[in-house]
Design a protein around this motif. Sequence first.
Motif, PDB file in Angstrom:
ATOM      1  N   PRO A 347     -27.468 -55.412  37.380  1.00  0.00           N
ATOM      2  CA  PRO A 347     -27.371 -56.154  36.111  1.00  0.00           C
ATOM      3  C   PRO A 347     -27.310 -57.671  36.293  1.00  0.00           C
ATOM      4  CG  PRO A 347     -25.975 -54.225  36.009  1.00  0.00           C
ATOM      5  CD  PRO A 347     -26.489 -54.309  37.430  1.00  0.00           C
ATOM      6  N   LEU A 348     -26.634 -58.149  37.338  1.00  0.00           N
ATOM      7  CA  LEU A 348     -26.599 -59.596  37.595  1.00  0.00           C
ATOM      8  C   LEU A 348     -27.991 -60.131  37.921  1.00  0.00           C
ATOM      9  CD1 LEU A 348     -23.307 -60.090  39.655  1.00  0.00           C
ATOM     10  CD2 LEU A 348     -23.821 -61.054  37.399  1.00  0.00           C
ATOM     11  N   LEU A 349     -28.768 -59.369  38.703  1.00  0.00           N
ATOM     12  CA  LEU A 349     -30.143 -59.776  38.999  1.00  0.00           C
ATOM     13  C   LEU A 349     -30.992 -59.790  37.735  1.00  0.00           C
ATOM     14  CD1 LEU A 349     -30.805 -57.864  42.355  1.00  0.00           C
ATOM     15  CD2 LEU A 349     -30.500 -60.335  42.045  1.00  0.00           C
ATOM     16  N   LEU A 350     -30.772 -58.798  36.856  1.00  0.00           N
ATOM     17  CA  LEU A 350     -31.481 -58.773  35.569  1.00  0.00           C
ATOM     18  C   LEU A 350     -31.139 -60.009  34.739  1.00  0.00           C
ATOM     19  CD1 LEU A 350     -31.300 -55.081  34.259  1.00  0.00           C
ATOM     20  CD2 LEU A 350     -33.371 -56.421  34.655  1.00  0.00           C
ATOM     21  N   ALA A 351     -29.851 -60.332  34.676  1.00  0.00           N
ATOM     22  CA  ALA A 351     -29.416 -61.498  33.897  1.00  0.00           C
ATOM     23  C   ALA A 351     -30.020 -62.777  34.467  1.00  0.00           C
ATOM     24  CB  ALA A 351     -27.887 -61.581  33.901  1.00  0.00           C
ATOM     25  N   LEU A 352     -30.057 -62.890  35.792  1.00  0.00           N
ATOM     26  CA  LEU A 352     -30.649 -64.074  36.427  1.00  0.00           C
ATOM     27  C   LEU A 352     -32.129 -64.181  36.096  1.00  0.00           C
ATOM     28  CD1 LEU A 352     -30.329 -66.459  38.385  1.00  0.00           C
ATOM     29  CD2 LEU A 352     -30.808 -64.871  40.264  1.00  0.00           C
ATOM     30  N   SER A 353     -32.836 -63.052  36.127  1.00  0.00           N
ATOM     31  CA  SER A 353     -34.262 -63.052  35.796  1.00  0.00           C
ATOM     32  C   SER A 353     -34.491 -63.458  34.347  1.00  0.00           C
ATOM     33  CB  SER A 353     -34.850 -61.663  36.051  1.00  0.00           C
ATOM     34  OG  SER A 353     -36.209 -61.619  35.683  1.00  0.00           O
ATOM     35  N   ILE A 354     -33.630 -62.985  33.444  1.00  0.00           N
ATOM     36  CA  ILE A 354     -33.757 -63.353  32.019  1.00  0.00           C
ATOM     37  C   ILE A 354     -33.561 -64.851  31.849  1.00  0.00           C
ATOM     38  CG2 ILE A 354     -32.637 -63.122  29.760  1.00  0.00           C
ATOM     39  CD1 ILE A 354     -32.031 -60.179  30.570  1.00  0.00           C
ATOM     40  N   LEU A 355     -32.550 -65.408  32.523  1.00  0.00           N
ATOM     41  CA  LEU A 355     -32.290 -66.849  32.428  1.00  0.00           C
ATOM     42  C   LEU A 355     -33.462 -67.664  32.966  1.00  0.00           C
ATOM     43  CD1 LEU A 355     -28.539 -67.032  33.521  1.00  0.00           C
ATOM     44  CD2 LEU A 355     -29.461 -67.642  31.274  1.00  0.00           C
ATOM     45  N   LEU A 356     -33.993 -67.261  34.118  1.00  0.00           N
ATOM     46  CA  LEU A 356     -35.109 -67.995  34.726  1.00  0.00           C
ATOM     47  C   LEU A 356     -36.357 -67.916  33.850  1.00  0.00           C
ATOM     48  CD1 LEU A 356     -34.671 -66.991  38.488  1.00  0.00           C
ATOM     49  CD2 LEU A 356     -34.186 -69.216  37.435  1.00  0.00           C
ATOM     50  N   ARG A 357     -36.618 -66.741  33.281  1.00  0.00           N
ATOM     51  CA  ARG A 357     -37.792 -66.585  32.423  1.00  0.00           C
ATOM     52  C   ARG A 357     -37.675 -67.445  31.169  1.00  0.00           C
ATOM     53  NH1 ARG A 357     -41.309 -62.036  32.429  1.00  0.00           N
ATOM     54  NH2 ARG A 357     -41.266 -60.921  34.409  1.00  0.00           N
ATOM     55  N   SER A 358     -36.473 -67.453  30.572  1.00  0.00           N
ATOM     56  CA  SER A 358     -36.298 -68.243  29.339  1.00  0.00           C
ATOM     57  C   SER A 358     -36.405 -69.738  29.636  1.00  0.00           C
ATOM     58  CB  SER A 358     -34.951 -67.910  28.686  1.00  0.00           C
ATOM     59  OG  SER A 358     -33.871 -68.232  29.549  1.00  0.00           O
ATOM     60  N   ARG A 359     -35.870 -70.176  30.785  1.00  0.00           N
ATOM     61  CA  ARG A 359     -35.960 -71.592  31.152  1.00  0.00           C
ATOM     62  C   ARG A 359     -37.414 -71.973  31.445  1.00  0.00           C
ATOM     63  NH1 ARG A 359     -31.641 -73.937  35.322  1.00  0.00           N
ATOM     64  NH2 ARG A 359     -30.394 -73.431  33.474  1.00  0.00           N
ATOM     65  N   PHE A 360     -38.136 -71.086  32.127  1.00  0.00           N
ATOM     66  CA  PHE A 360     -39.541 -71.343  32.415  1.00  0.00           C
ATOM     67  C   PHE A 360     -40.365 -71.399  31.125  1.00  0.00           C
ATOM     68  CE2 PHE A 360     -43.847 -69.810  33.397  1.00  0.00           C
ATOM     69  CZ  PHE A 360     -44.241 -70.774  34.308  1.00  0.00           C
ATOM     70  N   ALA A 361     -40.045 -70.497  30.173  1.00  0.00           N
ATOM     71  CA  ALA A 361     -40.763 -70.480  28.898  1.00  0.00           C
ATOM     72  C   ALA A 361     -40.521 -71.763  28.121  1.00  0.00           C
ATOM     73  CB  ALA A 361     -40.332 -69.265  28.067  1.00  0.00           C
ATOM     74  N   ARG A 362     -39.279 -72.265  28.141  1.00  0.00           N
ATOM     75  CA  ARG A 362     -38.961 -73.507  27.433  1.00  0.00           C
ATOM     76  C   ARG A 362     -39.652 -74.703  28.065  1.00  0.00           C
ATOM     77  NH1 ARG A 362     -33.616 -71.470  27.090  1.00  0.00           N
ATOM     78  NH2 ARG A 362     -32.988 -72.794  28.860  1.00  0.00           N
ATOM     79  N   SER A 363     -39.681 -74.740  29.415  1.00  0.00           N
ATOM     80  CA  SER A 363     -40.324 -75.871  30.099  1.00  0.00           C
ATOM     81  C   SER A 363     -41.838 -75.854  29.892  1.00  0.00           C
ATOM     82  CB  SER A 363     -39.991 -75.827  31.587  1.00  0.00           C
ATOM     83  OG  SER A 363     -40.492 -74.656  32.188  1.00  0.00           O
ATOM     84  N   SER A 364     -42.418 -74.660  29.776  1.00  0.00           N
ATOM     85  CA  SER A 364     -43.861 -74.539  29.563  1.00  0.00           C
ATOM     86  C   SER A 364     -44.254 -75.004  28.172  1.00  0.00           C
ATOM     87  CB  SER A 364     -44.312 -73.090  29.761  1.00  0.00           C
ATOM     88  OG  SER A 364     -44.049 -72.679  31.083  1.00  0.00           O
ATOM     89  N   SER A 365     -43.358 -74.735  27.205  1.00  0.00           N
ATOM     90  CA  SER A 365     -43.674 -75.118  25.821  1.00  0.00           C
ATOM     91  C   SER A 365     -43.377 -76.606  25.598  1.00  0.00           C
ATOM     92  CB  SER A 365     -42.869 -74.278  24.843  1.00  0.00           C
ATOM     93  OG  SER A 365     -41.490 -74.434  25.058  1.00  0.00           O
TER      94      SER A 365
END
Length: 365
Positions: A347-365
């Motif tokens: 679950p911690l790895l899942l949470a880390l992946s969610i955070l990284l994906r959301s940060r990457f999505a924000r930086s891309s937009s």
Amino acid sequence: MQKKEQVSALQISFMIMLFEIGSTPLFLLGGKAKQDSWLAMCTGSMAGFILLMLLMWIQQSSLGTDLIGMLKIHFGRYAGSVIGGIYSLYFAYQSMRNVRDLGELTALTMLPRSPMSITMLIFVGISIYAIWKGAEVVFRLPEVLLPMVLFFYALLVLLFGIMGSLDFNRLGPVFENGFKPIADAALPDIVSFPFGQMIVFLMLWSLWDKPGVPVKNTVVAYLLISIFLIFMNALNVAVLGPTVAGISQLPFLKSVRTLSSLKFIERLDILVTVQLFVGLLIKMMLFFFCSVKAVAELTGKPAKWWVFPVGAVIYGASFLERDYTQHIAIGLGPSLRIDPVFQVAIPLLLALSILLRSRFARSSS
């Protein structure tokens, strides 16, 4: 098109409470802390609550998706499917442990001459029928059973009070050896069992009839049942004392047998056994259901295809342990060391992946 199965927030909260009860009152969890075992339960429940917050955040960030879907999204289709398959085996293993508990408890208290293989087969058969009927039937059971279970536990506590069996002075001195023995008893053992087992709800929250997580119902149910389990732990020590409770294989049954001087009621241990049957059956059934649900998603086949094969594996595996002593030794030993991988690390790895994906999505937009 097949209609999606849905359950209500109240059904989820009732399921959480009955699932967490399971066989927990049967044992003195945190017994290594002696009279402070109830404080070890408090510590374990608080750590479990932090984990619950993490699990709910993961689910809120993955609306409409269960654990298997999340694993595929964040770890890739191949790796996610492999980890999902391992989770399916993990859920089946946990279900098997409860099947064996049911069989051993039946032989110990109610039907000593009946073959354990038959009683366990009956319990697995009941679960197969309920799971075959679907999630709505499985989640309807706690609505009927939880009030009965809580009523009978309350009745037993009342009888302990009437008979003068409770001596809460046995819970002292508090913090006799400091906080370290309490933390050692609670982490990771009590977090792993029972509080960390809330990981199964990452398979179940997506069944809610609204998007997201029923946060209020989940939190209230968790807090109420944590208080109940802490009290039951303290009750065992108050009745038996920390030494006797710590060395007893089934301290709650031993506590209830101290009421044998009651002339108008006999064999109260049968009442306890029935309550534990209900808790164990629900826990076994829910792990079984999650294992079937995981396999169905991984294979793309209907869940009904897998009910009987998974049930057969669970039933067969329940005979692997030589006797009840070995069963308990494994369950409260090596199993609790493996649990954090499934309950915390992934679950911690899942949470880390969610955070990284959301940060990457924000930086891309």
